[in-house]
Design an enzyme around this catalytic site. Sequence first.
Site, PDB file in Angstrom:
ATOM      1  N   HIS A   1      -1.206   7.338  -0.752  1.00  0.00           N
ATOM      2  CA  HIS A   1      -1.815   6.023  -0.858  1.00  0.00           C
ATOM      3  C   HIS A   1      -3.190   6.006  -0.199  1.00  0.00           C
ATOM      4  O   HIS A   1      -4.093   5.327  -0.643  1.00  0.00           O
ATOM      5  CB  HIS A   1      -0.934   4.974  -0.173  1.00  0.00           C
TER       6      HIS A   1
ATOM      7  N   ASP B   1      -3.429  -2.029   0.054  1.00  0.00           N
ATOM      8  CA  ASP B   1      -2.290  -1.432  -0.632  1.00  0.00           C
ATOM      9  C   ASP B   1      -1.229  -2.503  -0.843  1.00  0.00           C
ATOM     10  O   ASP B   1      -1.010  -3.355   0.014  1.00  0.00           O
ATOM     11  CB  ASP B   1      -1.731  -0.295   0.211  1.00  0.00           C
TER      12      ASP B   1
END
Lengths: 166, 780
Positions: free
Chosen positions: B308, B413
């Site tokens: 990520h 995120d």
Amino acid sequence: MGERGEEWEAVMLRKAEEEESKAVKKVKLVTSDGVTMEVEISTVKEMETIQAFMNATDTDNSIIFPLPKVSSHILSRIMELMSGEYDQELVKRLSHEELKEICMVANYLNMKTLLHLTASAIANLIQNKSVEFVRHFFNIINDFTPEEEVQLRKTHEWAFEGVDED
Amino acid sequence: MENHTLPLELAREILLRLPVRSVLRFKCVCKSWHSLISAPQFGISHYDLAASPSYRVLIKSKDFLVHSIDIDARLFKQSSAVHFLCLPPPPPRPSDDFHYKYELLGSCRGLVFLCYQGDLILWNPSMGVHKRFPNFECDLTDEILYAFVYDTSTANYCLVLVGLDESENIESPSDERKAEILIFSFKTALYVPSKSIYFPYKCMGENFSAGALFSGAIHWSALYRESLLSPSSEDDQRTTGQVVSPKEEVISLTKKTDEVCFPHIGRAYHLLQHCTEPFRTEKPALAMDSTALRHLHFVFIPLMAPGHLLPMVDMAKLLAQRQVKVSIVTTPLNSIQFQASIDKEVRSGSPIQILNVQFPCAEAGLPEGCESIDTLPSMDLLNNFNTALDLLQQPLEELLEKQRPFPSCIIADKYLMCVTEVANKLNVPIIIFDGTSCFFLLCNHNLQKDKVYEAVSAAEKFLIPRIPHRIELKRSQLPGIFNPGTNLKLNARREKVMEVAEKSYGIVVNSFEELEAEYVKEYQRFSGHKVWCVGPVSLSNRDDIDKSLRSRRNLSYENEYVKWLDSWSPRSVIYVCFGSLNRAIPEQLIELGMGLEATKRPFIWVLRGAYGREEMEKWLLEDGFEERVKGRGLLIKGWAPQVLILSHTAIGVFVTHCGWNSTLEGICAGVPLVTFPLFAEQFLNEQLVVQVVKIGVSAGAESVVHLGEEHKSWVQVTRENVKDSIENVMGEGQEKEEIRERARKYADMARKAMEQGGSSYRNMCLLIDHIVHVKGLHKS
């Protein structure tokens, strides 16, 4: 059950396809010095000139193809290059004469990768050489008069400075 | 060949691969070569094929003589580094103007642009040819900026003239100075006016009036006055922007030519950027007013997991390259990983920085130093990790509040749910980064709505509703949210993540439109979300240094890997990596290893992950696997520089778990994929690769391995499956070649998407534009 059945069918189908592809067809190439070389059909794929011919005829398991312009020595060199996936190192090991001939054959048989590779190698070889070297290298006869040549050299004088010794 | 004369078409092939200097020399070889080389078509082909450009400086030494200096030749030691060229003969003129001289006005792609008493002349110094154009007449005022450029879209050389209106009073701060633009096309020999632009700058005099085309825009040096800038208004079509020059000296230089000249080398105070190329009016104006850009501040908050973190860092770097202020918020141990790559960006002039927050390990019951998911000693601690993420809310709020300029947008995120609260409190728009594809987003959305999977058993196949392709999946292959494991806390969290994402402003996706155009469009339509595809962001790492700087792990081994790969022929090596959160069980990994061994091909196998590590190491030791594959099998135990490895020409196939980053990196590298999904959305990614894009084959995995339930998994893919699927993309055969060819094509499209004017490049512009707009709305 339906799903299992489908899976089974797919497996059988794939098996059949595999069997078929295992029967590799061979092509016989006859060189200028009368040597017959048997190669797999996949090898000939890259030789577009031959490929075009083969598509026109019916493909069976015993195709014989004459190559009156290619010697067995050069053809075996080409096979080496192809099986080595055209490694630059292999090209470096060729003699000038071999390199030139392979380039011509690549052009004649319309083999794109090989043509690019050998043409680049030749370009690399001659890029810093004199005009005389190039004429000698390719067996080219100078058809300029001395006056014409002097005039031409004058036009691009800078291009003639600092070339390698022959 | 028996006869030794070289066919002319072959001579052409060789000559096309030579530098200009050699080509000109070999004009003397014989008459047929002379006419071959002199043909105009040869020049065009030669330019297009030119592999190694060289740069030359032209300095006018006498009235009709020019010094040409090779700037790549060190200290002019090579005798060929400097030589003289004759300028074209002067045009016929009445006898009294013999004192007129040539002026060198600019250069582009090997052509030099000259002016002789108002006549425009294009000169090719290499070939010694030139072409004249009619006397320069246009109704622009005295103060003129110009640029000689090549427009690739129309394959045309152009002269862009910017005329500044002197009559207006430029001292007044409220004044908006206009500039007229006129474009002379060398193809049609016509002047075409373009729309006028806002121009709050002062020219620096004649020596600085030449512009140069680089980075897709024409640049001029000009003086900039603070007081002249007025606040932006969004509706007008302004096309100038101002960026601070990274270097004090501006060198105008064009690439990929044999002969160029520096129009001017000078000290510039500010670099004036003419953002859109005025001769491409069919494209939307993407540039923004500089004042708006100056007040923007994007804050990136990535999740602390390598899969990520890295794409968001890449994305942040790309945005900062547009001269927009960017901050990346993370924890100290995470920032170490990419500090070096950010430093490199800062050195090249990007306004980017890292902001650190302390990670509340102790409060959440995590061991000290556990700041990312892949460093957790056991996945049992995942709930604690989530607690720590929630605890970040307060520190994030405090940190962001004191940032100047005040954050104009947060990109976070989707798993960082506390950030939504932070954004709400600070009244900043939030955009979700979703580490997946639009294909997944659309499937996910439709499955949520229709819930067709509820009616089928785990092993039964069903059709994914309302998507452009016919895609069938088993319920056991669905992501966790549809197919929950038994960790109830985790399940609850997943639901909440979805809920938060629904409320966001929009989504940035690491993908590109050419890959899944229908899905991008359909997802926007069905969900009502704004979607910006700005990837593949890993392509922002342009050279090997970037690729290895991307993350600072295992640095010392990288040269070794590259060297090892160098020893194999092109497209011969299998690369196997199951990502940073490997969840395959040891029995399955052993089967995979045996399959790799059976291919008899060279391979790199990256082994890492928390589950069953000891068992795996025991096997490797006892079985003698490593010994048997010695020489042709390279095992990497730990993090691998994947982008670097994949970009090596020796790689012939990528066996991947279909994590989205890995999938994209495989696509960018142009290698076919063997798909071996394990969990989350990976089975859907597999479908995208195999059914939609058709650049890979499936190894045949059947079911998701749930987190913390690895022991319930079984060997789903046998060694034969492994071997067969690899042969299905690496072996001989038309179908296999087609897969490889498609893979190469998609790599090409990916690269183009990220280039200037490409779809992802454009989307990044639109994203910035959108936030500028939002900010304006907020103000009013």
